[in-house]
Every structure is written in C-alpha cells, then in structure tokens.
Write a protein that holds these residues in place. Structure first.
Motif, short mmCIF file in Angstrom:
data_model
loop_
_atom_site.label_atom_id
_atom_site.label_comp_id
_atom_site.label_asym_id
_atom_site.label_seq_id
_atom_site.Cartn_x
_atom_site.Cartn_y
_atom_site.Cartn_z
N ASN A 25 0.82 -1.21 0.00
CA ASN A 25 0.00 0.00 0.00
C ASN A 25 0.85 1.26 0.00
O ASN A 25 0.39 2.33 -0.38
N GLN A 26 2.10 1.14 0.50
CA GLN A 26 2.95 2.31 0.58
C GLN A 26 3.63 2.52 -0.78
O GLN A 26 4.80 2.22 -0.98
N ILE A 27 2.84 3.06 -1.71
CA ILE A 27 3.30 3.21 -3.09
C ILE A 27 3.42 4.68 -3.47
O ILE A 27 3.77 4.98 -4.60
N LEU A 28 3.14 5.60 -2.55
CA LEU A 28 3.14 7.01 -2.86
C LEU A 28 4.32 7.71 -2.20
O LEU A 28 4.86 7.25 -1.19
N PHE A 29 4.67 8.86 -2.77
CA PHE A 29 5.75 9.66 -2.22
C PHE A 29 5.19 10.62 -1.16
O PHE A 29 4.03 11.03 -1.23
N SER A 30 6.04 11.01 -0.25
CA SER A 30 5.64 11.98 0.76
C SER A 30 5.60 13.37 0.13
O SER A 30 6.55 13.76 -0.57
N PRO A 31 4.53 14.15 0.35
CA PRO A 31 4.44 15.47 -0.29
C PRO A 31 5.48 16.45 0.23
O PRO A 31 6.01 17.26 -0.54
N ILE A 32 5.78 16.39 1.54
CA ILE A 32 6.82 17.25 2.12
C ILE A 32 7.47 16.52 3.30
O ILE A 32 6.94 15.52 3.80
N ASN A 33 8.60 17.03 3.72
CA ASN A 33 9.24 16.54 4.94
C ASN A 33 8.96 17.53 6.05
O ASN A 33 9.23 18.73 5.92
N GLY A 34 8.42 17.03 7.15
CA GLY A 34 8.08 17.91 8.26
C GLY A 34 7.55 17.12 9.43
O GLY A 34 7.60 15.88 9.47
N THR A 35 7.03 17.84 10.40
CA THR A 35 6.52 17.23 11.63
C THR A 35 5.00 17.12 11.56
O THR A 35 4.32 18.11 11.26
N ILE A 36 4.48 15.93 11.80
CA ILE A 36 3.03 15.72 11.80
C ILE A 36 2.48 16.19 13.14
O ILE A 36 2.84 15.68 14.20
N THR A 37 1.62 17.20 13.08
CA THR A 37 1.05 17.77 14.30
C THR A 37 -0.36 17.27 14.59
O THR A 37 -0.83 17.36 15.72
N GLN A 38 -1.04 16.77 13.60
CA GLN A 38 -2.39 16.24 13.82
C GLN A 38 -2.59 15.04 12.90
O GLN A 38 -2.38 15.12 11.69
N GLU A 39 -3.01 13.92 13.50
CA GLU A 39 -3.17 12.68 12.76
C GLU A 39 -4.55 12.61 12.10
O GLU A 39 -5.44 13.42 12.36
N TYR A 40 -4.68 11.61 11.27
CA TYR A 40 -5.96 11.29 10.63
C TYR A 40 -6.91 10.77 11.70
O TYR A 40 -6.62 9.80 12.40
N ASP A 41 -8.07 11.42 11.86
CA ASP A 41 -9.02 11.05 12.91
C ASP A 41 -10.45 11.20 12.40
O ASP A 41 -11.04 12.29 12.47
N PRO A 42 -11.04 10.12 11.86
CA PRO A 42 -12.42 10.20 11.33
C PRO A 42 -13.44 10.55 12.40
O PRO A 42 -14.47 11.15 12.09
N ASN A 43 -13.18 10.18 13.65
CA ASN A 43 -14.15 10.47 14.72
C ASN A 43 -14.32 11.98 14.92
O ASN A 43 -15.39 12.44 15.29
N LYS A 44 -13.25 12.72 14.69
CA LYS A 44 -13.31 14.18 14.80
C LYS A 44 -13.49 14.85 13.44
O LYS A 44 -13.35 16.07 13.32
N LYS A 45 -13.81 14.04 12.44
CA LYS A 45 -14.00 14.52 11.08
C LYS A 45 -12.77 15.25 10.55
O LYS A 45 -12.86 16.21 9.80
N HIS A 46 -11.63 14.76 10.97
CA HIS A 46 -10.37 15.28 10.45
C HIS A 46 -9.79 14.22 9.52
O HIS A 46 -9.04 13.33 9.93
N TYR A 47 -10.17 14.31 8.24
CA TYR A 47 -9.82 13.28 7.29
C TYR A 47 -8.50 13.61 6.60
O TYR A 47 -8.38 13.56 5.37
N ALA A 48 -7.51 13.96 7.38
CA ALA A 48 -6.21 14.36 6.81
C ALA A 48 -5.16 14.28 7.89
O ALA A 48 -5.44 13.99 9.06
N ILE A 49 -3.92 14.55 7.48
CA ILE A 49 -2.84 14.76 8.44
C ILE A 49 -2.27 16.14 8.17
O ILE A 49 -2.19 16.58 7.03
#
Length: 289
Positions: free
Chosen positions: A167-191
């Motif tokens: 599944n890990q077939i994509l490149f990372s868009p940028i290098n940086g620090t992840i401050t908020q994870e993917y969380d569907p319960n909070k309707k945050h459909y992103a990182i």
C-alpha cells in the motif's frame, strides 16, 4: 332539331365573338394597349395558366427543400436527423449524470463531507456465492505434482522477497513534523504537516490537476486525480504552481507551504487522500519519515 342547331350556333357565336380590351390614359383618354379577345381564348388561356401553375407548384414541392415546410409532410432525412439527435441527447444526458456525480465527489472532498450510509460491496455478491460443501475440493494428481514443483523452486530461490507493504506506493508530499493525525471520529480526514513557509509541496504520484483555486476556508487548494479512483488534496498552500488540466509526475513541485485560509493555524500542509469518494488514512499509503 332546328332549335338545337340554332342554340349551338348561338353558343359558338358567343364563344368566338371578338371583344376588344383597351387600356386608356385616364387623363387624356389616349389608347395605350388594346387586345382582341374571345371567350374561348380567355377560357383556354386561363385553363393553361392554371395547369402550368399547378405543375410548377408540384415540381417546386417535389424537388426543393420547400416541401419540408409543409405541415404533415414526412421527410426521411429529417427522421434520420431526429433519430441521431435523440441518440446524442441520451449520450449527453448520461455524460452529464456522470459529471454531476464526479462534481459531487469533488465537493465532498473540498467540504470534508462523508456519507455515513456506506454500501457494503460484499453484500452485493451474496447471491452469487457458492457453498464449498457442494464442491469436490480433492486435489487431482496434476495439481499435487504442480504444488510440489512450486514448493521445491521456492525452497531454493536465491532472490530476496520484498516484505514492504504494497500500500505504501506514494511519495511523501513534504518533509516535516506531523502535528495532527488522521481522525475520522473528529471529522479530520487528513494529516497536518508543519514545515517552513515556501517549502515545496510535491505530487505524491502521477496524476492530473482537477482543481487549483482559492478557497475561503482552506486558502489555496490543489487536487490531483490519480489512477484507481485515488485523489490527493493539498490545502492551505502559500502559492500554486499548477493549473487545472495539467499533467504532473510523481515528485513534481505543485505548490508551496503557506498559511492561507480562515481555518489555518500556521504554516503547514493539510494533506488528504480519498479513495473512490471515501476518505483514506494517508499513512496507509505513504511512509512519513
């Protein structure tokens, strides 16, 4: 008999009796034109004129496009054109429906809307499932020989097999620090990935730019469409390097990190992945290090 003959002569005399048609000047009564006519001549001339007029009208209708303006007239060419237009209309309606569905999916991506009533695709094939108990699963001789041969080849295979997650077939868009994870319960459909302003944002895979505009809430937004129904979304950019309709390659710079939009809290990239109009965890596809 004498009376009948006399009557016929009288009719003949009236038909052949000459009359003079004169056209005069009203002021000077000067004679301009004069014609010698008889009732027979007038009748024959009028009849010929009517016959010629009917013949001319018939030819005009039969061999010119004017016939198509006659109410109720059936034209093969018009019927063919009407049929072709009907087919084209049906095709356009179908394309329009698909386009509307596609635009609805894009709207969902931009607004972060997710339908709760998801269809279980497996349930669609329940009626086609086969009961294993009704099938003889005893391996045949040829199958056993093939299995033994494959097992022997794998035993002495010198090439190292890849154990990396497919599944890990994509490149990372940028290098940086992840401050908020993917969380569907909070309707945050992103990182959310924090990086300095101006950091290049790269395409995670080959694709086509289907949206590249300003959004009040999320600032500069660019959306890429990839194969297999995958969409990648990049929000809160400082600037956009690509326009709608352009083809991009994996790793190509498409934007820069920014702090645009009402919902931003600082320079960062809000990155989303959508698979067949459903949100997906980017970490299932990308190894962020």
């Amino acid at each position: 008999m004498a009376k009948k003959r006399k009557k016929r002569k009288e009719i003949k005399r009236k038909l052949l009796h000459k009359y003079r048609l004169v056209i005069l000047n009203e002021n000077t009564f000067e004679e301009k034109i004069s014609f010698k006519l008889s009732r027979l001549n007038v009748f024959i001339t009028g009849s010929l004129f009517i016959v010629c007029l009917i013949a001319f009208t018939t030819l005009l209708i039969a061999f010119t496009p004017l016939r198509e303006y006659i109410p109720g007239y059936s034209s093969t060419k018009l019927k063919k054109q009407a049929t072709e237009l009907t087919y084209k209309t049906d095709s356009l309606v179908t394309v329009l429906n698909y386009t509307n569905k596609y635009l609805d999916n894009i709207r969902m991506v931009l607004n972060g809307d997710v339908t709760n009533n998801k269809i279980n695709r497996d349930s669609l094939f329940e009626q086609f499932k086969i009961d294993p108990s009704t099938i003889d699963l005893t391996p045949i001789k040829e199958d056993s020989v093939l299995r033994a041969q494959v097992a022997l080849e794998d035993k002495y295979n010198l090439f190292e097999r890849s154990t990396k997650n497919i599944n890990q077939i994509l490149f990372s868009p940028i290098n940086g620090t992840i401050t908020q994870e993917y969380d569907p319960n909070k309707k945050h459909y992103a990182i959310d990935i924090v990086a300095p302003s101006g950091t290049p944002v790269k395409a995670v895979a080959d694709g086509t730019v289907i949206f590249s505009e300003w959004n009040t809430e999320t600032g500069y937004v660019i959306i890429l469409e990839h194969k297999d129904g995958l969409l990648s979304v990049y929000k809160h950019n400082g600037s956009l390097n690509k326009e709608q309709g352009e083809i991009v390659r994996a790793g190509e710079v498409i934007a820069s990190v920014g702090n645009t939009g009402e919902l931003t809290t600082g320079p960062h990239l809000h990155f989303e992945l959508w698979s067949n109009a459903n949100p997906a965890n980017p970490k299932d596809y990308i190894d962020f290090k």
